[in-house]
Scaffold this motif. Structure first.
Motif, mmCIF file in Angstrom:
data_model
loop_
_atom_site.group_PDB
_atom_site.id
_atom_site.type_symbol
_atom_site.label_atom_id
_atom_site.label_comp_id
_atom_site.label_asym_id
_atom_site.label_seq_id
_atom_site.Cartn_x
_atom_site.Cartn_y
_atom_site.Cartn_z
ATOM 1 N N UNK A 66 0.823 -1.215 0.000
ATOM 2 C CA UNK A 66 0.000 0.000 0.000
ATOM 3 C C UNK A 66 0.852 1.257 0.000
ATOM 4 N N UNK A 67 1.998 1.224 0.662
ATOM 5 C CA UNK A 67 2.823 2.424 0.792
ATOM 6 C C UNK A 67 3.706 2.611 -0.440
ATOM 7 N N UNK A 68 3.043 2.830 -1.575
ATOM 8 C CA UNK A 68 3.727 3.095 -2.837
ATOM 9 C C UNK A 68 3.070 4.296 -3.500
ATOM 10 N N UNK A 69 3.811 5.021 -4.306
ATOM 11 C CA UNK A 69 3.221 6.180 -4.988
ATOM 12 C C UNK A 69 1.960 5.781 -5.754
ATOM 13 N N UNK A 70 0.930 6.553 -5.577
ATOM 14 C CA UNK A 70 -0.333 6.305 -6.261
ATOM 15 C C UNK A 70 -1.271 5.406 -5.480
ATOM 16 N N UNK A 71 -0.739 4.366 -4.861
ATOM 17 C CA UNK A 71 -1.576 3.434 -4.106
ATOM 18 C C UNK A 71 -2.041 4.095 -2.816
ATOM 19 N N UNK A 72 -1.133 4.785 -2.146
ATOM 20 C CA UNK A 72 -1.483 5.500 -0.902
ATOM 21 C C UNK A 72 -2.636 6.466 -1.158
ATOM 22 N N UNK A 73 -2.516 7.265 -2.210
ATOM 23 C CA UNK A 73 -3.549 8.238 -2.550
ATOM 24 C C UNK A 73 -4.874 7.541 -2.893
ATOM 25 N N UNK A 74 -4.787 6.409 -3.558
ATOM 26 C CA UNK A 74 -5.988 5.662 -3.921
ATOM 27 C C UNK A 74 -6.700 5.144 -2.671
ATOM 28 N N UNK A 75 -5.941 4.614 -1.713
ATOM 29 C CA UNK A 75 -6.528 4.115 -0.467
ATOM 30 C C UNK A 75 -7.212 5.253 0.282
ATOM 31 N N UNK A 76 -6.530 6.372 0.425
ATOM 32 C CA UNK A 76 -7.107 7.522 1.124
ATOM 33 C C UNK A 76 -8.366 7.998 0.402
ATOM 34 N N UNK A 77 -8.339 8.056 -0.906
ATOM 35 C CA UNK A 77 -9.492 8.486 -1.693
ATOM 36 C C UNK A 77 -10.681 7.546 -1.492
ATOM 37 N N UNK A 107 -11.296 5.620 1.145
ATOM 38 C CA UNK A 107 -11.835 5.806 2.501
ATOM 39 C C UNK A 107 -12.650 7.092 2.540
ATOM 40 N N UNK A 108 -12.129 8.169 1.978
ATOM 41 C CA UNK A 108 -12.833 9.461 1.987
ATOM 42 C C UNK A 108 -14.114 9.433 1.154
ATOM 43 N N UNK A 115 -15.124 12.189 7.591
ATOM 44 C CA UNK A 115 -14.264 12.773 8.615
ATOM 45 C C UNK A 115 -12.831 12.923 8.132
ATOM 46 N N UNK A 116 -11.942 13.136 9.082
ATOM 47 C CA UNK A 116 -10.519 13.307 8.801
ATOM 48 C C UNK A 116 -9.851 11.946 8.634
ATOM 49 N N UNK A 117 -8.994 11.822 7.629
ATOM 50 C CA UNK A 117 -8.233 10.598 7.400
ATOM 51 C C UNK A 117 -6.752 10.954 7.479
ATOM 52 N N UNK A 118 -6.039 10.272 8.370
ATOM 53 C CA UNK A 118 -4.600 10.493 8.541
ATOM 54 C C UNK A 118 -3.878 9.219 8.138
#
Length: 65
Positions: free
Chosen positions: A23-34, A36-37, A42-45
């Motif tokens: 998950x901690x790879x460029x693009x994948x992190x942003x996809x996971x956060x997106x 969830x949001x 709420x806030x996602x950290x």
């Protein structure tokens, strides 16, 4: 699943921790956060090594009992 659980339980902030290398790879992190949001408003950290989260840092006046 994380977004739905957070939404359904009424929490205000989600801190994603214990992130795998998958998950901690460029693009994948942003996809996971997106994703969830997309469900949770709420806030996602995204927790990283040495991330410190306290009630004050997420805008809570005091910690819940």
């Amino acid at each position: 699943m994380i977004g739905a659980l957070a939404r359904d339980t009424g929490v205000k902030t989600v801190v994603l921790t214990h992130i795998t290398g998958q998950i901690d790879r460029p693009g994948v992190r942003e996809q996971v956060i997106s994703e969830v949001r997309g469900i949770f408003q709420g806030t996602v950290i995204f927790g990283e090594d040495l991330t410190v989260v306290s009630p004050e840092s997420i805008g809570l006046a005091e910690a819940p009992l």
